[in-house]
Design a protein around this motif. Structure first.
Motif, PDB file in Angstrom:
ATOM      1  N   ALA A  69      11.715   6.952 -12.634  1.00  0.00           N
ATOM      2  CA  ALA A  69      11.304   5.951 -13.623  1.00  0.00           C
ATOM      3  C   ALA A  69      11.260   4.554 -13.004  1.00  0.00           C
ATOM      4  N   LEU A  70      12.224   4.250 -12.150  1.00  0.00           N
ATOM      5  CA  LEU A  70      12.234   2.958 -11.457  1.00  0.00           C
ATOM      6  C   LEU A  70      10.976   2.790 -10.603  1.00  0.00           C
ATOM      7  N   ILE A  71      10.632   3.834  -9.868  1.00  0.00           N
ATOM      8  CA  ILE A  71       9.447   3.788  -9.000  1.00  0.00           C
ATOM      9  C   ILE A  71       8.171   3.660  -9.836  1.00  0.00           C
ATOM     10  N   LEU A  72       8.107   4.394 -10.946  1.00  0.00           N
ATOM     11  CA  LEU A  72       6.932   4.317 -11.824  1.00  0.00           C
ATOM     12  C   LEU A  72       6.735   2.906 -12.356  1.00  0.00           C
ATOM     13  N   ALA A  73       7.817   2.260 -12.774  1.00  0.00           N
ATOM     14  CA  ALA A  73       7.716   0.891 -13.298  1.00  0.00           C
ATOM     15  C   ALA A  73       7.227  -0.070 -12.216  1.00  0.00           C
ATOM     16  N   PHE A  74       7.737   0.095 -11.002  1.00  0.00           N
ATOM     17  CA  PHE A  74       7.333  -0.794  -9.909  1.00  0.00           C
ATOM     18  C   PHE A  74       5.858  -0.599  -9.546  1.00  0.00           C
ATOM     19  N   VAL A  75       5.438   0.652  -9.403  1.00  0.00           N
ATOM     20  CA  VAL A  75       4.041   0.943  -9.060  1.00  0.00           C
ATOM     21  C   VAL A  75       3.102   0.442 -10.164  1.00  0.00           C
ATOM     22  N   SER A  76       3.497   0.630 -11.406  1.00  0.00           N
ATOM     23  CA  SER A  76       2.660   0.194 -12.533  1.00  0.00           C
ATOM     24  C   SER A  76       2.484  -1.323 -12.547  1.00  0.00           C
ATOM     25  N   SER A  77       3.551  -2.036 -12.194  1.00  0.00           N
ATOM     26  CA  SER A  77       3.422  -3.504 -12.144  1.00  0.00           C
ATOM     27  C   SER A  77       2.400  -3.915 -11.086  1.00  0.00           C
ATOM     28  N   GLY A  78       2.342  -3.171  -9.972  1.00  0.00           N
ATOM     29  CA  GLY A  78       1.356  -3.459  -8.940  1.00  0.00           C
ATOM     30  C   GLY A  78      -0.069  -3.170  -9.389  1.00  0.00           C
ATOM     31  N   LEU A  79      -0.241  -2.128 -10.203  1.00  0.00           N
ATOM     32  CA  LEU A  79      -1.574  -1.764 -10.692  1.00  0.00           C
ATOM     33  C   LEU A  79      -2.160  -2.815 -11.635  1.00  0.00           C
ATOM     34  N   MET A  80      -1.315  -3.709 -12.152  1.00  0.00           N
ATOM     35  CA  MET A  80      -1.803  -4.771 -13.045  1.00  0.00           C
ATOM     36  C   MET A  80      -2.880  -5.620 -12.368  1.00  0.00           C
ATOM     37  N   HIS A  81      -2.765  -5.811 -11.061  1.00  0.00           N
ATOM     38  CA  HIS A  81      -3.738  -6.631 -10.329  1.00  0.00           C
ATOM     39  C   HIS A  81      -5.151  -6.055 -10.434  1.00  0.00           C
ATOM     40  N   PHE A  82      -5.258  -4.742 -10.454  1.00  0.00           N
ATOM     41  CA  PHE A  82      -6.563  -4.079 -10.427  1.00  0.00           C
ATOM     42  C   PHE A  82      -7.107  -3.762 -11.817  1.00  0.00           C
ATOM     43  N   SER A  83      -6.236  -3.743 -12.810  1.00  0.00           N
ATOM     44  CA  SER A  83      -6.656  -3.286 -14.139  1.00  0.00           C
ATOM     45  C   SER A  83      -6.786  -4.399 -15.173  1.00  0.00           C
ATOM     46  N   LEU A  84      -6.421  -5.621 -14.817  1.00  0.00           N
ATOM     47  CA  LEU A  84      -6.296  -6.686 -15.805  1.00  0.00           C
ATOM     48  C   LEU A  84      -7.578  -6.937 -16.590  1.00  0.00           C
ATOM     49  N   GLU A  85      -8.723  -6.829 -15.962  1.00  0.00           N
ATOM     50  CA  GLU A  85      -9.981  -7.157 -16.631  1.00  0.00           C
ATOM     51  C   GLU A  85     -10.737  -5.919 -17.113  1.00  0.00           C
ATOM     52  N   HIS A  86     -10.089  -4.767 -17.084  1.00  0.00           N
ATOM     53  CA  HIS A  86     -10.718  -3.510 -17.530  1.00  0.00           C
ATOM     54  C   HIS A  86      -9.829  -2.892 -18.607  1.00  0.00           C
ATOM     55  N   PHE A  87     -10.287  -2.905 -19.837  1.00  0.00           N
ATOM     56  CA  PHE A  87      -9.437  -2.582 -20.980  1.00  0.00           C
ATOM     57  C   PHE A  87      -8.756  -1.225 -20.850  1.00  0.00           C
ATOM     58  N   TYR A  88      -9.496  -0.180 -20.558  1.00  0.00           N
ATOM     59  CA  TYR A  88      -8.901   1.163 -20.541  1.00  0.00           C
ATOM     60  C   TYR A  88      -7.975   1.359 -19.343  1.00  0.00           C
ATOM     61  N   ALA A  89      -8.317   0.746 -18.211  1.00  0.00           N
ATOM     62  CA  ALA A  89      -7.414   0.798 -17.055  1.00  0.00           C
ATOM     63  C   ALA A  89      -6.121   0.047 -17.363  1.00  0.00           C
ATOM     64  N   LEU A  90      -6.265  -1.094 -18.038  1.00  0.00           N
ATOM     65  CA  LEU A  90      -5.085  -1.871 -18.427  1.00  0.00           C
ATOM     66  C   LEU A  90      -4.242  -1.116 -19.449  1.00  0.00           C
ATOM     67  N   LEU A  91      -4.895  -0.396 -20.333  1.00  0.00           N
ATOM     68  CA  LEU A  91      -4.189   0.421 -21.319  1.00  0.00           C
ATOM     69  C   LEU A  91      -3.344   1.485 -20.623  1.00  0.00           C
ATOM     70  N   PHE A  92      -3.922   2.168 -19.627  1.00  0.00           N
ATOM     71  CA  PHE A  92      -3.193   3.179 -18.865  1.00  0.00           C
ATOM     72  C   PHE A  92      -2.017   2.554 -18.115  1.00  0.00           C
ATOM     73  N   THR A  93      -2.242   1.387 -17.513  1.00  0.00           N
ATOM     74  CA  THR A  93      -1.184   0.703 -16.767  1.00  0.00           C
ATOM     75  C   THR A  93      -0.038   0.303 -17.685  1.00  0.00           C
ATOM     76  N   ASN A  94      -0.374  -0.200 -18.873  1.00  0.00           N
ATOM     77  CA  ASN A  94       0.649  -0.569 -19.850  1.00  0.00           C
ATOM     78  C   ASN A  94       1.480   0.637 -20.261  1.00  0.00           C
ATOM     79  N   ILE A  95       0.807   1.770 -20.439  1.00  0.00           N
ATOM     80  CA  ILE A  95       1.515   2.989 -20.841  1.00  0.00           C
ATOM     81  C   ILE A  95       2.491   3.427 -19.742  1.00  0.00           C
ATOM     82  N   SER A  96       2.029   3.463 -18.492  1.00  0.00           N
ATOM     83  CA  SER A  96       2.899   3.913 -17.401  1.00  0.00           C
ATOM     84  C   SER A  96       4.049   2.940 -17.177  1.00  0.00           C
ATOM     85  N   LEU A  97       3.793   1.636 -17.294  1.00  0.00           N
ATOM     86  CA  LEU A  97       4.873   0.655 -17.175  1.00  0.00           C
ATOM     87  C   LEU A  97       5.884   0.831 -18.308  1.00  0.00           C
ATOM     88  N   GLY A  98       5.373   1.075 -19.510  1.00  0.00           N
ATOM     89  CA  GLY A  98       6.255   1.271 -20.657  1.00  0.00           C
ATOM     90  C   GLY A  98       7.129   2.502 -20.518  1.00  0.00           C
TER      91      GLY A  98
END
Length: 380
Positions: A69-98
């Motif tokens: 879970a710790l690793i998932l949260a860290f990786v998901s925070s990194g994915l924010m850079h690539f998904s911020l301007e794409h709604f569905y990618a950002l939705l997936f990133t938010n879910i994995s971070l959550g």
């Protein structure tokens, strides 16, 4: 171990500060509508709600799961850079971070309550509030772009990963106790309590997701103090957390009392808080007063809730997981999802609705206390 746990809380709630205070504003800057922001913040809590039921049936909350879970949260925070301007990618990133964040905190809460006395918990947990304050005051000075907020998120997630792994190493030495935990777990036995916990976080949805946008949209400071509305909103957030720190440090005597009564008081005063926020959005003094109530509606409430659950259930980690799942998960989902649509109709109406939902939470707590008294009388 106390230093490691305090450091974990510091950086974990630094993530929360970036996510709760700044990301709604960042999403708004990128171009998302209030309803889209509501959906983005609602998705992760919904998944968080389902996870405890999987652990009830199929999994055991071990140090290995915690590390994943710790690793998932860290990786998901990194994915924010690539998904911020794409709604569905950002939705997936938010879910994995959550998912990662929701698995991490119940584990640490359970470990902390197991190794430290009740009166010491608040003094360790307050370092999370300090991290929340420092990040909010620092980031507001540098928030010139969405990328800056995401970088702060990444740094906090990395530090959380490091200290979380140290906690996991400590817990491996206590695996025998974990294996001996009673697997039986019943929500039905205390159903009014669980409904109350759920409703409290539904009401908080409008605060966590829209307070920054709400307060900064009113001219609460521009004309008088020559401070931007966003800066003043950050000061409001920080003041609320300062009050939270004060409560966490001095709450021990209060927690020696009946924990259900402490919960009732905290929920009752939160009703008043939402009414103030709805009625006086342009009155800076009242806004600061309403933020001072955060000492009761979050700090005292959260401590009393986790300690009460810790005393009720033999399976400590699972009880904390269900608290995160039902309250912050399902409650957070409905609060975030509904608040976006209500806010579009009436920003002030959102907090009037929150006060009504909190009143319902109080009513179910009253049922729980009545049920508890009946059981006590029967056992006598």
């Amino acid at each position: 171990m106390a230093f490691i746990t305090a450091s974990f809380y510091f950086f974990y709630f630094s993530i929360v500060a970036v996510y709760v205070i700044f990301m709604p504003k960042v999403f708004s800057m990128v171009g998302y509508s209030p309803s889209e922001i509501g959906i983005l913040f609602a998705a992760a809590p919904l998944v968080r709600f389902a996870i405890p039921f999987l652990f009830l049936k199929y999994f055991t909350f071990t140090p290995k799961v915690f590390n994943a879970a710790l690793i998932l949260a860290f990786v998901s925070s990194g994915l924010m850079h690539f998904s911020l301007e794409h709604f569905y990618a950002l939705l997936f990133t938010n879910i994995s971070l959550g998912i990662g964040m929701s698995l991490v905190i119940p584990y640490v809460e359970s470990v902390a309550l197991s190794y430290m006395p009740k009166e010491s918990y608040g003094k360790v947990r307050l370092f999370g509030s300090i991290g929340f304050i420092l990040v909010s005051l620092l980031l507001v000075k540098f928030l010139s772009s969405a990328t800056i907020a995401v970088v702060f998120l990444n740094i906090s997630a990395f530090a959380t990963l490091i200290f979380g792994l140290l906690i996991s190493k400590y817990e491996r030495k206590n695996t025998l106790e974990t294996k001996q935990e009673n697997k039986s777990f019943s929500l039905k036995a205390h159903w009014p309590l669980w409904i109350s916990l759920f409703l409290m976080q539904v009401a908080f949805g409008g605060f966590y997701n829209f307070f920054t946008i709400y307060a900064s949209s009113y001219p609460i400071s521009l004309e008088i103090y020559s401070i931007s509305s966003l800066d003043m909103t950050i000061y409001l957030w920080s003041f609320g957390v300062v009050c939270e720190v004060f409560m966490l440090y001095f709450q021990a005597p209060l927690l020696q009392n009946n924990l259900l009564r402490v919960l009732q008081f905290s929920v009752g005063i939160t009703i008043f808080r939402w009414l103030l926020l709805a009625s006086f959005p342009e009155n800076l003094y009242i806004l600061f007063f309403s933020q001072s109530i955060h000492a009761f509606s979050f700090a005292l409430y959260h401590s009393a809730a986790i300690m009460y659950l810790h005393s009720l259930y033999a399976n400590k980690k699972l009880s904390q997981q269900f608290f995160a799942g039902i309250a912050y998960g399902l409650g957070g989902f409905l609060g975030a999802f509904g608040s976006g649509f209500i806010y579009e109709v009436s920003p002030q109406g959102l907090y009037f609705v929150a006060s009504g939902i909190t009143l319902m939470s109080f009513a179910f707590l009253w049922l729980e206390s009545k049920k508890a008294r009946s059981l006590s009388d029967w056992s006598d």
